[in-house]
Enzyme design. Structure first.
Site, PDB file in Angstrom:
ATOM      1  N   SER A 594      22.152  99.077  41.615  1.00  0.00           N
ATOM      2  CA  SER A 594      21.007  99.835  41.100  1.00  0.00           C
ATOM      3  C   SER A 594      19.848  98.876  40.808  1.00  0.00           C
ATOM      4  O   SER A 594      19.351  98.228  41.724  1.00  0.00           O
ATOM      5  CB  SER A 594      21.426 100.648  39.862  1.00  0.00           C
ATOM      6  OG  SER A 594      20.458 101.624  39.556  1.00  0.00           O
ATOM      7  N   ASP A 669      23.045 110.097  46.915  1.00  0.00           N
ATOM      8  CA  ASP A 669      22.601 109.532  45.639  1.00  0.00           C
ATOM      9  C   ASP A 669      21.378 110.303  45.163  1.00  0.00           C
ATOM     10  O   ASP A 669      20.283 110.151  45.708  1.00  0.00           O
ATOM     11  CB  ASP A 669      22.274 108.047  45.836  1.00  0.00           C
ATOM     12  CG  ASP A 669      22.067 107.294  44.533  1.00  0.00           C
ATOM     13  OD1 ASP A 669      21.708 107.944  43.531  1.00  0.00           O
ATOM     14  OD2 ASP A 669      22.238 106.064  44.526  1.00  0.00           O
ATOM     15  N   HIS A 701      25.370 107.992  43.179  1.00  0.00           N
ATOM     16  CA  HIS A 701      24.976 106.651  42.739  1.00  0.00           C
ATOM     17  C   HIS A 701      26.167 105.786  42.344  1.00  0.00           C
ATOM     18  O   HIS A 701      26.103 104.563  42.422  1.00  0.00           O
ATOM     19  CB  HIS A 701      24.006 106.782  41.549  1.00  0.00           C
ATOM     20  CG  HIS A 701      23.251 105.531  41.240  1.00  0.00           C
ATOM     21  ND1 HIS A 701      22.488 104.861  42.172  1.00  0.00           N
ATOM     22  CD2 HIS A 701      23.128 104.813  40.083  1.00  0.00           C
ATOM     23  CE1 HIS A 701      21.927 103.797  41.617  1.00  0.00           C
ATOM     24  NE2 HIS A 701      22.308 103.737  40.347  1.00  0.00           N
TER      25      HIS A 701
END
Length: 736
Positions: A594, A669, A701
């Site tokens: 991320s 995601d 995600h």
């Protein structure tokens, strides 16, 4: 004499060698097969009597969910409130909530996840006295909530709000304009849920006769669509409103529904900074609603009080910051409607006490440390309970202090991460403790002095089990780069030899206010790092500028430049570590997920003379692609800060790539869209740069489900071995 000493040395050496060789290596199957799973406490509810708590258990023999009540002091089970075997049509329970008077239970079954925090579910109300079971709705609904006397339940369904009267069994719809991807009543939209951290955007007053709610008009918010492949011949599309930085957000408005008159009032907010409404909460007065409002920049927060009888409002408190003001759930109203508030206005996050008009009474906590959690206020003793970093920024302890700021007491004594779950009357608290070398321990303490009453549970079995594995200690220290002393940890191979040269693999996240270097027990990534260390890699993690718990200025200095100073710090730290005699400066890698993937990409591209490889999982590759609330809080809009967005985007630096790069993303995601990876891929292709990449179909995600995590980390491990190793074997391990 020399012969005896030599013999003794050989015996000791052979014994140590035998013990070392008998130890097991950590494998990916161990990590993702649950070998290192810790024991925990199921979510408990403290009963109002202060002496008991309830826990949701599962009786494997009876194949039933039970809600059981235990005595705090003795730990003895006192009674079973209900068993799913006694509830027709219910096989198991997922969660439960008490009504305020503890006469009823709201039971959740058959939950279906929507996004990170939201879900649809089938809910029942169970009357503990009559034993009656009532289905709240035939439909799958959201966020059902008792009013204060437990006579009604409000909930969301199809973007509208409903109230069920438990006495008459009648259900009344109170909003009628809800429409998917257009109007939402009482439930947050995607970006509020993700970035302001809440789903239920309605609240009952204390009298249970008024319901305040936020309405979201998403009409002008751009739509985002994702292909969902599944196993059908043609993919489906998931379409939802997702405002990217600089684009329109939902228009929000505040409303109060009166149960008696059945009328809804609109509350005018035009006099305040009301672009967002991140919190609403009724005060101790039945007719006074509090609302926290903020502007689009999120650098001004207005706390207002709304009189529900006259529909008038007034500004009670205004908080400003040159960067941004964090929204928290720490606002607590006392019996006289004075309130507790947390703020960074003196440079560190601390607790403040205000009277009911918003006049500051006093700053309760002070010092160059952060209040990291606020647990509550005991009206009887006048003591405030909280968690802080007073014992070092990588540690957490539980404290109490009088609202005057005097007579502070440290209630936990073990150095590491301590948290507290307090009984309803603040007589007891359950301490959850862990450190880098101690898995979770749960113990009951006296809330007044912190004295331990009994141990509830520990993970001693895991400690014994881990003694059979090649585990290395996590060594905490600091490293000074770019004029700042940064927190760091390092994991070295078990048989570390300072005269050898090892590859260095760095891990970080680096997002605003985050912390990776913390004295707490292992997560799955820590075990993976241990696995790499046993294969001859040195692991390091550095929390650079912009991370949290070292004061307001340290955290917010990255404002308008996400990815600039954080990248500088990781590159500088890698250079400094690479100069150590036991680190091979030609074999330094970095990885992250991320925000950490955004960082890993930038570090490899901009630090080509330092890093030889990087792994980026689910990375943001341009903040132009990310949502409004998070991105604009730190960057303002791309229309105002184009250079901040573009100069620090990995896409702008692809031509500098020289090392090995692995890029991974889930195609579904909803948070960091796969668009980020696709745009970076195209830029790399056009720059004629070779790289490796993988897309996991229909994964969000977290990239998990079934065999996915095991497959993912085999891929990551192989890439580490292939790019940083010398002759390490390729992972061929199969799932057991």
């Amino acid at each position: 004499m020399k012969t005896k000493n030599l013999t003794r040395f050989l015996v000791l050496f052979l014994t140590a060698t035998t013990i070392l060789s008998a130890q097991q290596d950590i494998t990916l199957n161990d990590i993702y097969g649950g070998a290192f799973r810790t024991e925990g406490l199921d979510a408990l509810r403290s009963l109002k009597n202060g002496t008991e708590y309830s826990v949701l258990n599962y009786d494997r023999d009876a194949k039933a969910s039970t809600i059981d009540v235990y005595n705090y002091k003795t730990g003895k089970k006192e009674r079973t409130l209900l068993s799913s075997n006694d509830l027709p049509g219910i096989d198991y329970l997922i969660s439960y909530e008490f009504s305020d008077d503890e006469s009823k239970l709201l039971l959740a079954t058959k939950l279906e996840q929507i996004y990170r925090r939201s879900s649809l579910g089938t809910y029942y109300v169970y009357d503990l006295k009559s034993k009656d079971l009532t289905l709240v709705s035939e439909n799958q609904i959201q966020e059902p909530t008792f009013n204060k006397n437990g006579s009604k339940v409000a909930y969301g369904y199809n973007n509208n709000l409903y109230i069920k009267d438990l006495k008459s069994d009648a259900t009344k719809q109170i909003t009628f304009d809800g429409k998917k991807n257009s109007i939402i009543n009482g439930i947050t939209d995607w970006v509020y849920e993700e970035e302001f951290g809440f789903v239920r955007a309605f609240d009952w007053n204390n009298a249970g006769n008024k319901l305040a709610f936020i309405r979201f008009d998403e009409t002008d918010v751009p739509r985002f669509s994702m292909d969902v492949y599944k196993e059908t011949l043609y993919p489906d599309q998931q379409v939802f409103k997702y405002p990217k930085a600089g684009d329109p957000n939902a228009k929000v408005s505040l409303h109060i529904y009166d149960v008696t008159s059945e009328k809804t009032s609109n509350i005018g907010l035009s006099d305040y900074n009301s672009y967002y409404i991140p919190r609403i909460q009724w005060t101790k007065q039945d007719n006074i609603l509090s609302a926290q409002l903020t502007n689009r920049y999120q650098n001004t927060v207005d706390l207002i009080f709304v009189d529900a009888e006259t529909n008038t409002s007034k500004l009670v408190l205004q908080e400003k910051d040159d960067a941004y003001v964090d929204i928290t759930d720490n606002l607590t109203f006392l019996n006289d409607n004075s309130f507790i508030w947390t703020s960074e206005k003196d440079g560190w996050n601390h607790i403040y006490l205000y009277d009911k008009t918003g006049k500051l009474q006093n700053q309760v906590t002070k010092g160059d440390w952060e209040v990291t959690n606020y647990y509550g206020f005991d009206q009887k003793t006048g003591r405030i309970y909280y968690q802080s970093t007073e014992n070092g920024s990588i540690n957490r302890d539980v404290y109490s202090v009088l609202s005057s700021g005097k007579n502070k007491a440290r209630l936990t004594q073990n150095t590491g991460s301590n948290s507290g779950a307090f009984s309803a009357d603040y007589t007891y608290f359950i301490n959850t403790f862990s450190s880098a070398d101690t898995p979770y321990k749960f113990s009951l303490h006296n809330a007044l002095n912190g004295k331990e009453i009994r141990e509830i549970a520990s993970n001693d079995a895991l400690v014994t089990k881990l003694k059979n594995y090649n585990m290395s200690p996590k060594e905490f220290s600091t490293i000074t780069v770019n004029g700042n002393e940064l927190n760091m940890y390092m994991i070295k191979p078990k048989n570390f030899d300072p005269n050898k040269s090892y590859p260095l693999f760095m891990y970080q996240y680096s997002g605003p206010g985050s912390q990776n270097v913390a004295n707490r027990w292992n997560g799955a990534n820590d075990y993976w790092h241990q696995m790499l260390a046993q294969e001859g890699y040195v692991i390091a993690c550095v929390d650079g500028r912009g991370t949290g718990l070292k004061g307001r200025d340290f955290k917010k200095m990255t404002q308008k430049e996400l990815g600039k100073y954080e990248v500088e710090d990781q590159i500088a730290a890698a250079k400094k570590l690479g100069a150590l005699p036991f680190i091979d400066a030609n074999r330094i890698g970095i990885w992250g997920w991320s925000y950490g993937g955004f960082m890993a990409s930038n570090c490899l591209f901009q630090g080509a003379d330092t890093f030889s490889m990087a792994i980026a999982v689910a990375p943001v590759t341009s903040w132009r692609f990310y949502d409004t609330i998070y991105t604009e809080r730190y960057m303002t809009t791309p229309q105002e800060n184009a250079t901040g967005y573009d100069n620090n985007s990995p896409i702008s630096h692809v031509e500098k790539l020289e090392g090995d790069f692995l890029l991974v993303h889930g195609s579904a995601d909803d948070n960091v869209h796969v668009q980020n990876t696709m745009r970076l891929v195209e830029a790399l292709v056009q720059a004629d740069k070779q790289f490796d990449w993988a897309i996991y179909p229909d994964k969000n995600h977290g990239i998990y489900g079934g065999n996915t995590r095991l497959h993912l980390f085999k891929k990551l491990t192989n890439f580490v071995y292939d790019t940083l190793g010398e002759s390490q074997p390729v992972m061929t391990e199969t799932k057991k």
